[in-house]
Design a protein around this motif. Sequence first.
Motif, short mmCIF file in Angstrom:
data_model
loop_
_atom_site.label_atom_id
_atom_site.label_comp_id
_atom_site.label_asym_id
_atom_site.label_seq_id
_atom_site.Cartn_x
_atom_site.Cartn_y
_atom_site.Cartn_z
N ALA A 23 -33.49 24.21 -18.80
CA ALA A 23 -32.53 24.24 -19.93
C ALA A 23 -31.45 24.96 -19.65
O ALA A 23 -30.55 25.13 -20.32
N ASP A 214 -23.55 26.33 -23.97
CA ASP A 214 -24.48 25.06 -24.18
C ASP A 214 -26.00 25.98 -23.84
O ASP A 214 -27.00 25.53 -24.34
N ASP A 217 -27.34 27.98 -26.45
CA ASP A 217 -27.66 27.11 -27.80
C ASP A 217 -29.04 26.66 -27.46
O ASP A 217 -29.81 26.56 -28.32
N MET A 218 -29.20 25.82 -26.19
CA MET A 218 -30.52 25.30 -25.78
C MET A 218 -31.61 26.22 -26.07
O MET A 218 -32.86 26.14 -26.52
N SER A 222 -34.99 26.70 -28.80
CA SER A 222 -36.31 26.49 -28.18
C SER A 222 -37.02 27.54 -28.37
O SER A 222 -38.14 27.69 -27.97
N HIS A 235 -24.75 32.63 -28.81
CA HIS A 235 -24.19 31.30 -28.75
C HIS A 235 -23.02 31.16 -29.52
O HIS A 235 -21.83 30.60 -29.04
#
Length: 280
Positions: A23, A214, A217-218, A222, A235
């Motif tokens: 990720a 990004d 954020d991912m 999760s 983020h």
Amino acid sequence: MIWGDAAAPRTRRRAKASVLATALVMLSTGCASTAVDPAAGASPTAEVPVIAAAPSPSPSPTAEPSPASSSVIATQEIAGSGPGAVTLDVPAGTRSVQIQLTCDPAERFTAELGDSMMLGQAPQSGPCDPERVLSWPWEARSAPDLTLGLTPEVEWSASVSYSSEPFPQDAVLAEECELFSGVYSQVTNADEGYGFYAAFGADEWNRRLDAAADAADMLAASSSTALAPYLRSLHTVLAERSPIPGGMTEVQEFWDAQNPIAQLCAVNHSEVYVLAEFGG
């Protein structure tokens, strides 16, 4: 955004053989550098070890590390003043060490058991609170040297317990800390590459910050650990961006999100680090 970070501690940097890349958009790496809270070299003025075959009950919250259980195979009391190192009497069969630290006056401290960098562990730091239990794994390579960083003249005492139970590291948290180290590395390398080394311009700095935002954020989406709210905050800070290229790590909001993440990871002995792309 608020500028300035004079009071915010930076996380130490260390080299690592590999980084989980799930990720994340990881950057190519060069050499890694380390930075930790320095501890002065003065030795404690007093040390009074007391080893017991088993813990004894006491009404004092500072007399014995807690929680005490049948896994505690010995206890030790030590005391001193100011910064420095003391040698613990670690008995055979120890798999983890717990310490309750009391300071007079109460203030911030750093504590390291052995060579944290070599062991892949983390120094502990924060306000000197006897209600907090400092814990370390103990393994064959561990050294019994407890190094304390405190203001000179501060009187301190430590109640140590040695347990036959292993240190309960949270594997999920450790993985998220590893992934966050990738995000932290991206931000740090972007700032240093643009500002200090002049390796690229503002467009590349912004591209790298987009990638870091990004990735944060991912990871926030999760996350199933206590890191989640801080990852979401991070983020937001990265997406809003510092108004000055190369200045992301000079924004206070960045450290307001990063420091709690680093602290949670350190307590889990899954320390946040930077894989440095420049320097060395």
